[in-house]
Write an enzyme that holds these catalytic residues in place. Structure first.
Site, PDB file in Angstrom:
ATOM      1  N   LEU A 163     -66.536 -79.429  -6.786  1.00 46.08           N
ATOM      2  CA  LEU A 163     -67.343 -80.569  -6.343  1.00 46.08           C
ATOM      3  C   LEU A 163     -67.854 -81.391  -7.519  1.00 46.08           C
ATOM      4  CD1 LEU A 163     -69.367 -78.767  -3.552  1.00 46.08           C
ATOM      5  CD2 LEU A 163     -67.610 -80.519  -3.219  1.00 46.08           C
ATOM      6  N   CYS A 164     -67.795 -82.692  -7.359  1.00 46.30           N
ATOM      7  CA  CYS A 164     -68.249 -83.621  -8.396  1.00 46.30           C
ATOM      8  C   CYS A 164     -69.665 -83.316  -8.859  1.00 46.30           C
ATOM      9  CB  CYS A 164     -68.177 -85.051  -7.857  1.00 46.30           C
ATOM     10  SG  CYS A 164     -68.994 -86.295  -8.872  1.00 46.30           S
TER      11      CYS A 164
END
Lengths: 128, 263
Positions: B144-145
Site C-alpha cells: 500500500l502506498c
C-alpha cells in the site's frame, strides 16, 4: 573497436554492431534522472519496434517511464538478466546495462540521431 | 485547451464521481491537454465507489485480503496501491519541456511543497519526507502506498511517529508527465484495519485543529499556481463535458482485463 554511440532525445543510446544489429540502452543521465529503479518490462525476441514508439517500460520508486526505440526494426536479443540486476543500468549503462539488440530496417537509420557532442549539449541544457 | 484558457493560466477541473477506468482515461486526456495548453493543468478527481488502484506493475494476486472485493483499476503510474473514496485525488499534467516536467523529483516537490505550506499555516507540522525509500535498501516495499515512504512524501507527526498523508506517482510519457496524487483526508471505513490509515483531518483533530477540505484544497491549488507563476482558472464543467468521447475511448484500455491482469 566499438562504433561510436548515437543518442535519441528521449535518452536511449544505440551502437551499430559488426553483424548488422544494433545494441540499445539508456544513458547514464536518464538512469540518474529516474532515481531508484524497481522494475523493468522488456519486449520478447522477435518483437517488431518502430522508431519513437515504446518498446518497454521502467519503473522507479515514483515514476513509470516508457523506453523508446531509436530506430525501427526487429528485436533479436534481450538482456533478460537486467530486470534482476537493475543496478547495472547505473553502474555500466553502456556495457552490461544494454537492454535489447535490434536488427534495424535501415542500417544507417542511427545516423540521423544525436552524436556524443550533441547529446552532451542537450543534457547540459537540462541538468537534473 | 479550454477556449477560455490563456497560456499564463493554470486550468483546474473539478470532476464529478466516476468509476476508476474513467478517471484513468481522463488523466490520459489531461496529458494531451497539458501539451495543448503549454503548461500545467490539474484535475481534481472523485470516485463513484470505493476503488483500489494498483501501481502500473504491482502484482494483482498480491492484493491483501483486507482489500479484496473492492472495485479495482490499474494505474499507468508507478507506486503502491491506494484505496480511493476518502482521499482527495489530484492529477497534474505538465509538458516534459516545462521546468516541472524535467525531473521526477521536481514535480513531486513543487506539488507536495505547496500542501506542506498550507498545512503549516494551520499549525500542522507537515514536512516532506527526505529519507531514502525502503526499496533502495533492497527490501521489498509494502503493497500500500500509505505504508511506503519515499523522498517528497508529505508526512505529519503523530504520537506514534509520523503518518504519510500525501503520496504521488508519475507516468512519464514522451512529451508530458502525469502525476497522480492522493491526499488521505479521513480513514476509509470500507476496508479492514490493517489496510486502513488515518487521514490528515483526523491527525489534525487529534492535535486540536479542525480542517475543512474545501478550504485546504483551494489553498493547495492556489499554492501550486503561485509556485508555477500562473493564474488559477477554475473550469465551469467537468473534463467529460469538454472531451467526453475521447475520455470514454481512453477509459476502454483501463477496463480491459488484459491491462488489469498484466502482472
Amino acid at each position: 573497436m566499438s562504433a561510436p554511440l548515437r543518442f535519441a532525445k528521449s535518452h536511449e543510446w544505440i551502437r551499430p554492431e559488426a553483424d548488422g544489429t544494433a545494441t540499445v540502452g539508456i544513458s547514464k543521465y536518464a538512469v540518474e534522472a529516474l532515481t531508484d529503479l524497481v522494475f523493468m518490462q522488456l519486449p520478447k525476441v522477435g518483437t517488431r519496434v518502430e522508431a519513437g514508439q515504446s518498446f518497454g517500460e521502467i519503473e522507479s520508486v515514483k515514476a513509470v517511464s516508457d523506453l523508446y526505440a531509436p530506430v525501427s526494426g526487429e528485436v533479436v536479443a534481450v538482456n533478460s538478466t537486467l530486470p534482476d540486476r537493475l543496478d547495472t543500468l547505473g553502474s555500466d549503462p553502456y556495457g552490461e546495462g544494454w537492454i535489447v539488440r535490434i536488427r534495424p530496417d535501415d542500417a544507417r537509420a542511427h545516423e540521423g540521431l544525436l552524436d556524443q557532442a550533441a547529446y552532451d549539449a542537450l543534457i547540459a541544457a537540462n541538468p537534473h | 485547451m479550454s477556449e477560455r484558457s490563456a497560456p499564463e493560466s493554470l486550468p483546474v477541473w473539478f470532476d464529478t464521481p466516476v468509476p476508476g477506468p474513467v478517471n484513468m482515461g481522463a488523466d490520459e486526456w489531461l496529458a494531451a491537454e497539458a501539451l495543448r495548453h503549454g503548461g500545467p493543468v490539474i484535475r481534481v478527481a472523485r470516485w463513484s465507489e470505493p476503488t483500489l488502484s494498483l501501481g502500473a506493475f504491482q502484482v494483482r494476486r498480491a492484493v491483501p485480503d483486507a482489500l479484496r472485493g473492492l472495485a479495482l483499476v490499474r494505474r499507468p503510474s508507478g507506486g503502491g496501491a491506494i484505496v480511493h473514496g476518502t482521499d482527495l485525488t489530484v492529477a497534474i499534467a505538465v509538458p516534459r519541456s516545462h521546468p516541472w516536467g524535467e525531473s521526477v523529483q521536481r514535480l513531486y516537490d513543487e506539488v507536495h511543497g505547496a500542501l506542506v505550506a498550507v498545512l503549516r499555516g494551520h499549525a500542522i507540522a507537515a514536512r516532506l519526507h527526505r529519507d531514502a525509500p525502503v526499496s533502495a535498501s533492497g527490501a521489498e516495499e509494502p503493497y500500500l502506498c500509505f505504508d511506503r515512504r519515499s523522498p517528497g512524501d508529505v508526512v505529519v507527526p503523530t504520537p506514534a511517529g509520523t503518518a504519510k498523508i500525501l503520496g504521488s506517482a508519475q507516468r512519464r510519457l514522451q512529451a508530458a508527465v502525469v502525476q497522480h496524487g492522493s491526499l488521505l483526508w479521513v480513514a476509509n471505513m470500507a476496508v479492514a484495519a490493517p489496510a486502513r490509515h488515518a487521514g490528515v483531518a483526523e491527525v489534525a483533530r487529534a492535535a486540536g485543529v479542525a480542517l475543512a477540505s474545501d478550504e485546504i484544497v483551494d489553498a493547495w491549488l492556489a499554492g501550486i499556481a503561485a509556485a508555477a507563476r500562473r493564474r488559477l482558472e477554475m473550469q465551469s464543467g467537468c473534463t467529460w463535458d469538454q472531451a467526453g468521447p475521447v475520455i470514454t475511448e481512453l477509459a476502454g484500455r483501463f477496463r480491459d482485463p488484459a491491462w488489469t491482469e498484466r502482472r
